[in-house]
Write an enzyme that holds these catalytic residues in place. Structure first.
Site, mmCIF file in Angstrom:
data_model
loop_
_atom_site.group_PDB
_atom_site.id
_atom_site.type_symbol
_atom_site.label_atom_id
_atom_site.label_comp_id
_atom_site.label_asym_id
_atom_site.label_seq_id
_atom_site.Cartn_x
_atom_site.Cartn_y
_atom_site.Cartn_z
ATOM 1 C CG HIS A 21 -1.837 1.191 1.257
ATOM 2 N ND1 HIS A 21 -3.115 1.162 0.733
ATOM 3 C CD2 HIS A 21 -1.661 2.453 1.740
ATOM 4 C CE1 HIS A 21 -3.687 2.342 0.899
ATOM 5 N NE2 HIS A 21 -2.826 3.139 1.499
ATOM 6 C CB CYS A 22 2.061 3.396 -2.666
ATOM 7 S SG CYS A 22 3.166 4.794 -2.934
ATOM 8 C CB VAL A 23 1.608 6.608 2.275
ATOM 9 C CG1 VAL A 23 1.353 5.509 3.297
ATOM 10 C CG2 VAL A 23 3.112 6.849 2.119
ATOM 11 C CB SER A 63 -4.252 3.635 -4.327
ATOM 12 O OG SER A 63 -4.829 2.503 -4.945
#
Length: 410
Positions: free
Chosen positions: A263-265, A269
């Site tokens: 999960h990329c901040v 998303s």
């Protein structure tokens, strides 16, 4: 509702004029702070929730809530950069403390398992503000040609296009219908119990029919146990479905994603099967555009020096405020570019070994992977088919026909 009224989180009708009224948690917190007493557990969270609910702007059908995490980058980033441009020591302190503050906020949100738009807002606003400073402070000096400005602009547009694609569906697994959840939730336990009951019957019949076939009976028991263990392992108790291979559940999004990487901040998303390629493209375009912009700026304000030398030694950088602001923005871009470059390097290494961030983390936890290249990559060996085959598999992500849905499997 009029334009200044809204329904708050408790379901009560409220008004913007009363945004500072009836905040018992904040009053108690201020009183305890003045009397040097510790706050009760959960007080800061309640205060933050109340402030987030009351920060609104008037609108036609009622006051609209503003996401508080969007505001700090829009206000603090220009202020910090302009203050850092006043003196070299101020720039050193601010540019050192900014990454620390961002990492601290990331740790705080990660520990609370909550989504935030802070990092996406910081990234997008940083791009826009750096581009604005470049056009306002660097281009008027006359050392940057129109073709170079067009090239930088095209790189920025391509990066934003790839980022927009990366923000789309990462490959979410369909959630079962609500009327089927109850039956699906009990399915793994029932199948496991049925398997073990069957095993018990097979083992008993094998022992009764003859002692000479014990090996066959034991083999049947072992296979069934492995199958039932696989059902337990692939069953998601949150989404109530059986996940395909390499899929995982994101605790921040609350969904299962095909070939979940992480999960990329920065894009708020997940990165999965459907958007992993766009994510790599966005990082690559960002690196190229950022390095190109840094090079053009340093050639303008530090003439006669290579970009790497000018980054550390540029005597005339603080001779005027315009040069100081440009030099400060260059250092800010260099810090961000170094961080994104590290992320891109890890991603390229993982693709070369056909391993995802989630699989590497699980392999480290279970002690089933081996560290390579000084610990930069964790090779699980499960899906590694060689450099070319691994990249061929990555480039074909999302092009294969969709698999059967998890509801059909269940």
């Amino acid at each position: 509702l009029c334009c200044c009224e809204y329904v708050d989180r408790r379901g009560e009708r409220n008004h913007l004029a009363a945004c500072c009224c009836d905040c018992e948690d904040l009053d108690e917190g201020c009183e305890r702070w003045l009397t040097c007493k510790s706050l009760p557990p959960g007080a800061l969270e309640r205060i933050a929730d109340t402030i987030a609910d009351r920060v609104r702007v008037p609108w036609f059908s009622g006051a609209v809530k503003i996401n508080v995490s969007l505001v700090p980058p829009l206000v603090l980033l220009p202020v910090f950069l302009h203050v850092a441009a006043l003196h070299v020591l101020l720039g050193l302190v601010i540019l050192t403390s900014l990454p620390v503050v961002v990492l601290w906020y990331y740790y705080l949100t990660h520990r609370r398992k909550e989504r935030t738009l802070f990092f996406l807002s910081l990234g997008l606003f940083s791009l826009g503000y750096m581009y604005y400073v470049f056009l306002q402070e660097v281009v008027p000096r006359g050392h940057v040609g129109s073709s170079q400005v067009v090239a930088l602009t095209c790189g920025l547009i391509l990066m934003l296009a790839a980022l927009s694609r990366a923000k789309k569906d990462p490959g979410y697994l369909p959630i079962p219908a609500s009327n089927e959840k109850s039956s699906c939730q009990d399915l793994p336990n029932k199948s496991v119990r049925g398997s073990f009951n069957g095993l018990r019957g097979v083992a008993t019949s094998g022992a009764a029919s003859g002692r000479t076939v014990n090996g066959e009976a034991e083999g049947s028991s072992r296979i069934s146990a492995e199958e039932s263990g696989s059902v337990k392992k692939d069953w998601c108790t949150k989404c109530h479905l059986v996940r395909p291979a390499r899929a995982g559940h994101c605790r921040l999004c609350g969904r299962c994603v095909r070939r979940l990487d992480h999960h990329c901040v920065w894009i708020n998303s997940c990165v999965g099967e459907q958007n992993h390629q766009a994510f790599i493209l966005a990082l690559s375009f960002f690196m190229l555009t950022s390095v190109y912009g840094i090079t053009l700026t340093l050639h303008t304000i530090c003439k006669g020096r290579t970009p790497f030398v000018a980054l550390f030694y540029c005597p005339g950088a603080y001779s005027d405020y315009s040069s100081a602001l440009s030099f400060t923005c260059v250092w800010y871009c260099a810090i961000v570019t170094a961080g994104m470059g590290y992320i891109l390097l890890i991603q390229l290494l993982n693709i070369s070994y056909n391993v995802t961030e989630r699989e590497a983390r699980l392999a480290l936890r279970d002690n089933t992977g081996r560290r390579l290249l000084g610990g930069l990559v964790i090779d699980t060996g499960q899906y590694n088919r060689g450099f070319l085959c691994n990249w061929g598999h990555f480039l074909s992500l999302g092009s294969s026909p969709p698999q059967r849905s998890a509801e059909d499997i269940v």
